[in-house]
Design a protein around this motif. Structure first.
Motif, PDB file in Angstrom:
ATOM      1  N   UNK A  17       0.841  -1.198   0.000  1.00  0.00           N
ATOM      2  CA  UNK A  17       0.000   0.000   0.000  1.00  0.00           C
ATOM      3  C   UNK A  17       0.879   1.252   0.000  1.00  0.00           C
ATOM      4  N   UNK A  18       1.880   1.283   0.900  1.00  0.00           N
ATOM      5  CA  UNK A  18       2.762   2.443   0.983  1.00  0.00           C
ATOM      6  C   UNK A  18       3.541   2.673  -0.298  1.00  0.00           C
ATOM      7  N   UNK A  19       4.001   1.589  -0.898  1.00  0.00           N
ATOM      8  CA  UNK A  19       4.758   1.672  -2.154  1.00  0.00           C
ATOM      9  C   UNK A  19       3.893   2.267  -3.266  1.00  0.00           C
ATOM     10  N   UNK A  20       2.644   1.792  -3.379  1.00  0.00           N
ATOM     11  CA  UNK A  20       1.747   2.284  -4.421  1.00  0.00           C
ATOM     12  C   UNK A  20       1.339   3.737  -4.172  1.00  0.00           C
ATOM     13  N   UNK A  21       1.104   4.084  -2.908  1.00  0.00           N
ATOM     14  CA  UNK A  21       0.755   5.469  -2.582  1.00  0.00           C
ATOM     15  C   UNK A  21       1.887   6.402  -3.001  1.00  0.00           C
ATOM     16  N   UNK A  22       3.113   6.041  -2.678  1.00  0.00           N
ATOM     17  CA  UNK A  22       4.257   6.874  -3.051  1.00  0.00           C
ATOM     18  C   UNK A  22       4.388   6.964  -4.575  1.00  0.00           C
ATOM     19  N   UNK A  23       4.203   5.829  -5.255  1.00  0.00           N
ATOM     20  CA  UNK A  23       4.366   5.804  -6.708  1.00  0.00           C
ATOM     21  C   UNK A  23       3.333   6.717  -7.377  1.00  0.00           C
ATOM     22  N   UNK A  24       2.088   6.627  -6.944  1.00  0.00           N
ATOM     23  CA  UNK A  24       1.042   7.470  -7.532  1.00  0.00           C
ATOM     24  C   UNK A  24       1.260   8.944  -7.179  1.00  0.00           C
ATOM     25  N   UNK A  25       1.695   9.205  -5.941  1.00  0.00           N
ATOM     26  CA  UNK A  25       1.922  10.594  -5.544  1.00  0.00           C
ATOM     27  C   UNK A  25       3.028  11.230  -6.380  1.00  0.00           C
ATOM     28  N   UNK A  27       4.051  10.281  -9.315  1.00  0.00           N
ATOM     29  CA  UNK A  27       3.598  10.399 -10.708  1.00  0.00           C
ATOM     30  C   UNK A  27       2.730  11.639 -10.901  1.00  0.00           C
ATOM     31  N   UNK A  28       2.009  12.029  -9.833  1.00  0.00           N
ATOM     32  CA  UNK A  28       1.160  13.219  -9.892  1.00  0.00           C
ATOM     33  C   UNK A  28       1.954  14.495  -9.643  1.00  0.00           C
ATOM     34  N   UNK A  29       3.247  14.344  -9.328  1.00  0.00           N
ATOM     35  CA  UNK A  29       4.084  15.510  -9.095  1.00  0.00           C
ATOM     36  C   UNK A  29       3.783  16.235  -7.800  1.00  0.00           C
ATOM     37  N   UNK A  35      -0.022  16.577  -0.981  1.00  0.00           N
ATOM     38  CA  UNK A  35      -1.070  15.555  -0.957  1.00  0.00           C
ATOM     39  C   UNK A  35      -1.842  15.624   0.350  1.00  0.00           C
ATOM     40  N   UNK A  36      -1.119  15.830   1.457  1.00  0.00           N
ATOM     41  CA  UNK A  36      -1.788  15.954   2.742  1.00  0.00           C
ATOM     42  C   UNK A  36      -2.806  17.084   2.749  1.00  0.00           C
ATOM     43  N   UNK A  37      -2.443  18.195   2.126  1.00  0.00           N
ATOM     44  CA  UNK A  37      -3.369  19.317   2.055  1.00  0.00           C
ATOM     45  C   UNK A  37      -4.619  18.988   1.266  1.00  0.00           C
ATOM     46  N   UNK A  38      -4.473  18.178   0.241  1.00  0.00           N
ATOM     47  CA  UNK A  38      -5.617  17.807  -0.586  1.00  0.00           C
ATOM     48  C   UNK A  38      -6.557  16.839   0.135  1.00  0.00           C
ATOM     49  N   UNK A  62      -9.944   6.604   0.287  1.00  0.00           N
ATOM     50  CA  UNK A  62     -10.926   7.103  -0.692  1.00  0.00           C
ATOM     51  C   UNK A  62     -10.535   8.492  -1.206  1.00  0.00           C
ATOM     52  N   UNK A  63     -10.081   9.343  -0.310  1.00  0.00           N
ATOM     53  CA  UNK A  63      -9.671  10.685  -0.731  1.00  0.00           C
ATOM     54  C   UNK A  63      -8.415  10.646  -1.589  1.00  0.00           C
ATOM     55  N   UNK A  64      -7.467   9.782  -1.220  1.00  0.00           N
ATOM     56  CA  UNK A  64      -6.238   9.674  -2.009  1.00  0.00           C
ATOM     57  C   UNK A  64      -6.522   9.090  -3.388  1.00  0.00           C
ATOM     58  N   UNK A  65      -7.464   8.165  -3.469  1.00  0.00           N
ATOM     59  CA  UNK A  65      -7.855   7.608  -4.765  1.00  0.00           C
ATOM     60  C   UNK A  65      -8.339   8.708  -5.703  1.00  0.00           C
ATOM     61  N   UNK A  66      -9.169   9.581  -5.169  1.00  0.00           N
ATOM     62  CA  UNK A  66      -9.706  10.680  -5.981  1.00  0.00           C
ATOM     63  C   UNK A  66      -8.594  11.653  -6.360  1.00  0.00           C
ATOM     64  N   UNK A  67      -7.771  12.005  -5.381  1.00  0.00           N
ATOM     65  CA  UNK A  67      -6.711  12.996  -5.617  1.00  0.00           C
ATOM     66  C   UNK A  67      -5.671  12.504  -6.611  1.00  0.00           C
ATOM     67  N   UNK A  68      -5.381  11.211  -6.591  1.00  0.00           N
ATOM     68  CA  UNK A  68      -4.301  10.666  -7.412  1.00  0.00           C
ATOM     69  C   UNK A  68      -4.798   9.920  -8.642  1.00  0.00           C
ATOM     70  N   UNK A  69      -6.119   9.784  -8.781  1.00  0.00           N
ATOM     71  CA  UNK A  69      -6.660   9.100  -9.951  1.00  0.00           C
ATOM     72  C   UNK A  69      -6.228   7.648 -10.051  1.00  0.00           C
TER      73      UNK A  69
END
Length: 282
Positions: A17-25, A27-29, A35-38, A62-69
């Motif tokens: 989970x942590x690896x994927x969160x970092x990778x998507x974050x 990738x979103x620049x 990301x925390x602010x979002x 759920x919020x991170x899914x929306x923010x990071x697509x």
């Protein structure tokens, strides 16, 4: 402390989970702070989740899914992450709960985990061990998401009357817990019966147990000891426990009478007490 550059996504669901969160974050620049602010949290919390030092909540996912697509990836992983945090001996039981079409339980001294409120669960889990109590409570409550499935299991529980009087967490916690049980009145998939003191000797005196039934697999019985669990599909054991459960249901109060008893105990034992001036003293 796990270093983010050496985080192994294959080490555990939490690491993945942590690896994927970092990778998507990345990738979103976005930075962790951005990301925390979002998603309405601190950048430090994002970093702790990315390094597998903190459990993500469903709301964060759920919020991170929306923010990071992510297409809902993190929300789907969340259930796996939470299940992986259960004690090793209990993880198989959580899988049985998730797959079962029908769950039948008999509980001697407390409310079953699938029906516990946050305050009640916290009091149960913290009785002897206060470490990581927030996370352990969240992990237990995450199991209740099986009732949100498109096809949730039919859940039957027979609760000893003693569980209504065992004051876990104090009067407020018990009042909330009993009110939660009453909230299932009229729900045909969650059925709560109370085994009253008046029945005397009964078929469940040997202890609590669960029966799991599946669409195409054999039934499984689960019994629990201190720090261990014992699931079995042994036909003789399943037959014996099924017979015991039938007798317990026959001895228990009806669904309606059970609800009335729960309501009476909630009001008489855990209701607010008032002084002569009408002020609460509970």
């Amino acid at each position: 402390m796990t270093h983010i550059n050496t985080l192994d996504p294959g080490a555990s669901p939490l690491d993945y989970y942590g690896f994927e969160l970092r990778r998507y974050r990345e990738s979103a620049g976005l930075t962790q702070k951005q990301l925390g602010g979002i998603v309405y949290c601190t950048g430090s919390l994002v970093g702790q989740i990315e390094t597998a030092r903190k459990l993500p909540t469903l709301q964060f996912s759920e919020r991170a899914d929306v923010a990071l697509g992510t297409g809902g990836l993190l929300s789907r992983l969340h259930e796996l992450v939470m299940r992986s945090q259960l004690p090793a001996w209990f993880q198989q039981v959580a899988e049985l709960e998730a797959r079962a079409t029908e769950i039948c339980t008999f509980q001697m001294g407390m409310v079953h985990g699938l029906l516990q409120t946050p305050a009640y669960a916290r009091a149960v889990l913290g009785a002897l061990d206060q470490t990581d109590l927030d996370d352990r409570t969240a992990v237990r409550l995450a199991r209740q998401r099986i009732f949100e499935k498109e096809e949730p299991p039919v859940f039957w529980t027979i609760l000893s009357e003693a569980a209504l009087y065992q004051e876990i967490g104090g009067p407020d916690t018990m009042r909330g817990q009993l009110a939660h049980l009453l909230a299932f009145e009229g729900n045909p998939r969650v059925n709560i019966q109370v085994l009253p003191f008046s029945v005397g000797a009964h078929a469940g005196l040997t202890g609590s147990f669960n029966l799991y039934r599946f669409a195409s697999d054999p039934d499984i019985v689960y019994m629990e000891g201190y720090g261990s669990g014992h699931p079995t599909a042994n036909p003789d054991t399943v037959k014996n426990c099924s017979l015991r459960y039938d007798h317990l249901q026959a001895a228990a109060l009806s669904l309606r009478d059970s609800a009335e008893l729960i309501r009476r105990v909630m009001e008489e034992r855990y209701g607010e007490q008032r002084d002569r001036d009408g002020d609460s003293v509970a």
